[in-house]
Design a protein around this motif. Structure first.
Motif, PDB file in Angstrom:
ATOM      1  N   GLU A 119      -9.000  -6.842   0.538  1.00  0.00           N
ATOM      2  CA  GLU A 119      -9.042  -5.728  -0.113  1.00  0.00           C
ATOM      3  C   GLU A 119      -9.299  -4.560   1.036  1.00  0.00           C
ATOM      4  O   GLU A 119      -8.451  -3.676   0.763  1.00  0.00           O
ATOM      5  N   ALA A 120     -10.089  -4.594   1.962  1.00  0.00           N
ATOM      6  CA  ALA A 120     -10.249  -3.623   2.813  1.00  0.00           C
ATOM      7  C   ALA A 120      -8.971  -3.410   3.717  1.00  0.00           C
ATOM      8  O   ALA A 120      -8.597  -2.433   4.120  1.00  0.00           O
ATOM      9  N   THR A 121      -8.469  -4.496   4.209  1.00  0.00           N
ATOM     10  CA  THR A 121      -7.050  -4.608   4.787  1.00  0.00           C
ATOM     11  C   THR A 121      -6.100  -4.081   4.264  1.00  0.00           C
ATOM     12  O   THR A 121      -5.171  -3.194   4.678  1.00  0.00           O
ATOM     13  N   LYS A 122      -6.010  -4.154   2.912  1.00  0.00           N
ATOM     14  CA  LYS A 122      -4.939  -3.450   2.019  1.00  0.00           C
ATOM     15  C   LYS A 122      -5.207  -2.154   2.049  1.00  0.00           C
ATOM     16  O   LYS A 122      -4.207  -1.293   2.181  1.00  0.00           O
ATOM     17  N   GLY A 123      -6.444  -1.363   2.177  1.00  0.00           N
ATOM     18  CA  GLY A 123      -6.508  -0.268   2.053  1.00  0.00           C
ATOM     19  C   GLY A 123      -6.158   0.339   3.512  1.00  0.00           C
ATOM     20  O   GLY A 123      -5.401   1.574   3.512  1.00  0.00           O
ATOM     21  N   GLU A 124      -6.409  -0.340   4.480  1.00  0.00           N
ATOM     22  CA  GLU A 124      -5.894   0.506   5.700  1.00  0.00           C
ATOM     23  C   GLU A 124      -4.401   0.450   5.781  1.00  0.00           C
ATOM     24  O   GLU A 124      -3.981   1.253   6.340  1.00  0.00           O
ATOM     25  N   PHE A 125      -3.760  -0.833   5.309  1.00  0.00           N
ATOM     26  CA  PHE A 125      -2.254  -0.742   5.507  1.00  0.00           C
ATOM     27  C   PHE A 125      -1.753   0.432   4.578  1.00  0.00           C
ATOM     28  O   PHE A 125      -0.800   1.177   4.806  1.00  0.00           O
ATOM     29  N   GLU A 126      -2.490   0.653   3.167  1.00  0.00           N
ATOM     30  CA  GLU A 126      -1.945   1.532   2.435  1.00  0.00           C
ATOM     31  C   GLU A 126      -1.977   3.040   3.098  1.00  0.00           C
ATOM     32  O   GLU A 126      -0.936   3.898   2.973  1.00  0.00           O
ATOM     33  N   ARG A 127      -3.149   3.312   3.822  1.00  0.00           N
ATOM     34  CA  ARG A 127      -3.332   4.559   4.500  1.00  0.00           C
ATOM     35  C   ARG A 127      -1.975   4.819   5.409  1.00  0.00           C
ATOM     36  O   ARG A 127      -1.494   5.656   5.837  1.00  0.00           O
ATOM     37  N   GLN A 128      -1.571   3.499   6.134  1.00  0.00           N
ATOM     38  CA  GLN A 128      -0.600   3.556   7.388  1.00  0.00           C
ATOM     39  C   GLN A 128       0.832   3.575   6.943  1.00  0.00           C
ATOM     40  O   GLN A 128       1.621   3.314   7.474  1.00  0.00           O
ATOM     41  N   LYS A 129       0.879   3.181   5.531  1.00  0.00           N
ATOM     42  CA  LYS A 129       2.091   2.751   4.986  1.00  0.00           C
ATOM     43  C   LYS A 129       3.238   3.600   5.379  1.00  0.00           C
ATOM     44  O   LYS A 129       4.302   3.177   5.986  1.00  0.00           O
ATOM     45  N   GLU A 130       3.330   4.774   5.365  1.00  0.00           N
ATOM     46  CA  GLU A 130       3.915   5.854   5.845  1.00  0.00           C
ATOM     47  C   GLU A 130       4.446   5.793   6.697  1.00  0.00           C
ATOM     48  O   GLU A 130       5.842   5.674   7.703  1.00  0.00           O
ATOM     49  N   ASN A 131       3.438   5.749   7.993  1.00  0.00           N
ATOM     50  CA  ASN A 131       3.610   6.017   9.431  1.00  0.00           C
ATOM     51  C   ASN A 131       4.373   4.530   9.958  1.00  0.00           C
ATOM     52  O   ASN A 131       5.332   4.601  10.715  1.00  0.00           O
ATOM     53  N   LEU A 132       3.795   3.452   9.392  1.00  0.00           N
ATOM     54  CA  LEU A 132       4.493   2.233   9.771  1.00  0.00           C
ATOM     55  C   LEU A 132       5.953   2.077   9.407  1.00  0.00           C
ATOM     56  O   LEU A 132       6.853   1.504   9.981  1.00  0.00           O
ATOM     57  N   ALA A 133       6.138   2.430   8.006  1.00  0.00           N
ATOM     58  CA  ALA A 133       7.757   2.472   7.732  1.00  0.00           C
ATOM     59  C   ALA A 133       8.273   3.448   8.502  1.00  0.00           C
ATOM     60  O   ALA A 133       9.468   3.081   8.655  1.00  0.00           O
ATOM     61  N   ARG A 134       7.918   4.433   8.859  1.00  0.00           N
ATOM     62  CA  ARG A 134       8.985   5.177   9.724  1.00  0.00           C
ATOM     63  C   ARG A 134       9.037   4.668  10.985  1.00  0.00           C
ATOM     64  O   ARG A 134      10.184   4.656  11.605  1.00  0.00           O
ATOM     65  N   MET A 135       8.081   4.055  11.624  1.00  0.00           N
ATOM     66  CA  MET A 135       8.160   3.598  12.898  1.00  0.00           C
ATOM     67  C   MET A 135       9.157   2.284  12.917  1.00  0.00           C
ATOM     68  O   MET A 135       9.957   1.905  13.369  1.00  0.00           O
ATOM     69  N   VAL A 136       9.030   1.201  11.679  1.00  0.00           N
ATOM     70  CA  VAL A 136       9.823   0.187  11.460  1.00  0.00           C
ATOM     71  C   VAL A 136      11.226   0.501  11.255  1.00  0.00           C
ATOM     72  O   VAL A 136      12.365  -0.068  11.937  1.00  0.00           O
ATOM     73  N   GLU A 137      11.511   1.576  10.587  1.00  0.00           N
ATOM     74  CA  GLU A 137      12.835   2.329  10.334  1.00  0.00           C
ATOM     75  C   GLU A 137      13.512   2.431  11.795  1.00  0.00           C
ATOM     76  O   GLU A 137      14.827   2.369  12.295  1.00  0.00           O
ATOM     77  N   MET A 138      12.628   3.166  12.690  1.00  0.00           N
ATOM     78  CA  MET A 138      13.244   3.579  14.115  1.00  0.00           C
ATOM     79  C   MET A 138      13.478   2.292  14.757  1.00  0.00           C
ATOM     80  O   MET A 138      14.645   2.296  15.513  1.00  0.00           O
ATOM     81  N   VAL A 139      12.556   1.307  14.676  1.00  0.00           N
ATOM     82  CA  VAL A 139      13.134   0.098  15.261  1.00  0.00           C
ATOM     83  C   VAL A 139      14.280  -0.576  14.955  1.00  0.00           C
ATOM     84  O   VAL A 139      15.183  -0.985  15.855  1.00  0.00           O
TER      85      VAL A 139
END
Ligand SMILES: Nc1ncnc2c1ncn2[C@@H]1O[C@H](COP(=O)(O)OP(=O)(O)OP(=O)(O)O)[C@@H](O)[C@H]1O
Ligand SMILES: [Mg+2]
Length: 401
Positions: A350-370
């Motif tokens: 549950e806590a990890t999901k919260g962490e990933f939700e907060r970073q979701k957009e940042n991570l998606a942007r990075m993955v897109e770049m890669v």
């Protein structure tokens, strides 16, 4: 013949499909992950392990009952290696070990085995035996082990020899007491057959071909880079290693015995004091188990969610690989979760999901770049602290893609 073990208690709901104990067994076989079943007496562990034999052709699985009066010589006899005592050269030994063609080895009541026997059993689970310090592969490219035991939680504690060996060599440890059959199941079990012995069944005609599935899974994992899964697995290895001591970021692993007591008091209730990072070995098991579970969920009509599907299966695999692997702080699990390791893992997820939700957009942007092959530079302030692993992960992914 049909499989005998019945249990419709859900271990999880994955991608919208229910996953039961029998599915978990199937996932372990497909992922070639050694499975240890622990739990109360009479809960069906032996039956489930015996059912596993029905996935393989007759003669390709071995069932060994662990006894404290069995020595390695008798173990070798049971696996048709009795000629070993007359074999002199290593080439003669190799000729004999090449002939062992079991795909599945079940060891019932493993804790009863003597340490020397246990060591060889674990080797067999990993596809070899050891004679005079030399490893000899057994003659099959697929071999996996299932073991059972019911002497309680104590023996998975790393303080004792059996506990350490189990954690090192069994990839998935499940406490079946937390997933008991429902009353409807027991009604069905008892109205069918009241013979208290375990039934052994033959290979099912329409059985999934485990070895084929395993090979597909292996090549799938090799040929495709799963960006989301890679980020999750690196979070579990590196992100979860970060903790605060005296307001300064440090590594739990480096704290050694001072973890978790040295962790800052304001973090004592968080995952910083609850769990250690996963080992690389466990990370490999998690990748395989999550992919095997994906396949099973899909075959049951599950649909993988584009945003969190990969995350969800990685977390479920994390739960079942890690709960009994020694990464949890048992004292805290006792205090906050009444000793229930799975509840503790659920809270972590549950806590990890919260962490990933907060970073979701940042991570998606990075993955897109890669994915577009753009160079990752100047990773912003978003990936600090426990997220500092992101930069290296992305650099690695750029190199691979
Ligand atoms: N979930 C189940 N589905 C079908 N049969 C079951 C189930 N659980 C138990 N049984 C039946 O109950 C009997 C006892 O089960 P089993 O021997 O597998 O338990 P166990 O967990 O291995 O116990 P022990 O710890 O004493 O070895 C067997 O006849 C088995 O077929
Ligand atoms: Mg049993």
């Amino acid at each position: 013949m049909v499989r005998v073990y019945r249990n419709s208690t859900e271990l999880m709901n994955l991608h919208g499909a229910p996953i039961y104990m029998a599915d978990m067994l199937n996932a372990c076989l497909r992922g070639r992950l050694n499975l240890f079943l622990q739990g109360d007496t009479g809960s069906g562990k032996t039956q489930l392990a015996a059912d596993a034999m029905s996935y393989f052709p007759e003669g390709k699985s071995l069932f060994i009952l662990g006894r404290n009066d069995m020595d390695t010589r008798e173990l070798f006899q049971q696996i048709n290696l009795e000629k070993l005592k007359t074999a002199k050269s290593s080439s003669e030994i190799k000729e004999l070990t090449d002939k062992i063609d079991a795909n599945l080895i079940v060891v019932d009541e493993l804790p009863n085995c003597l340490p020397a026997v246990r060591a060889q059993v674990f080797n067999l689970f990993d596809g070899y035996i050891e004679i005079s310090g030399r490893k000899y592969n057994i003659g099959k490219d697929y071999s996996v082990g299932i073991a059972t035991g019911n002497i309680g939680q104590k023996f998975t504690e790393s303080s004792n020899e059996l506990g350490r060996a189990l954690k090192d060599r069994m990839h998935v440890i499940i406490d079946t007491d937390y997933f008991k059959p429902t009353s409807a199941d027991t009604l069905e079990i008892l109205s069918g057959n009241t013979n208290p012995r375990v039934e052994f069944t033959q290979e099912e005609a329409n059985s999934v071909n485990i070895i084929k599935s395993y090979k597909q899974l292996e090549s799938e994992l090799k040929k495709q880079i799963h960006f989301e899964k890679m980020l999750v697995v690196n979070y579990l290895i590196h992100g979860l290693d970060i903790c605060h001591v005296g307001g300064v970021l440090t590594s739990k692993t480096k704290l050694k015995e001072s973890w978790p007591n040295k962790v800052d008091s304001n973090q004592q209730g968080s995952d910083e004091a609850l769990v250690l990072p996963v080992s690389i070995r466990a990370a490999k098991s998690i990748m395989r188990l999550s992919t095997a579970l994906d396949e099973i969920a899909k075959s049951k009509g599950g649909k993988i969610d584009a945003d969190f599907g990969d995350f969800d299966s990685m977390m479920q695999a994390y739960k079942f690989v890690s709960a009994y692997s020694g990464v949890l702080n048992d004292a805290l699990v006792q205090e906050k979760y009444n000793g229930d390791k799975y509840s503790a893992m659920d809270a972590l997820i549950e806590a990890t999901k919260g962490e990933f939700e907060r970073q979701k957009e940042n991570l998606a942007r990075m993955v897109e770049m890669v994915k577009k092959g753009k160079k990752i530079k100047g990773i912003s302030d978003e990936f600090q602290g426990r997220w500092s692993f992101v930069e290296g992960t992305l650099e690695g992914l750029v190199k691979q893609s």
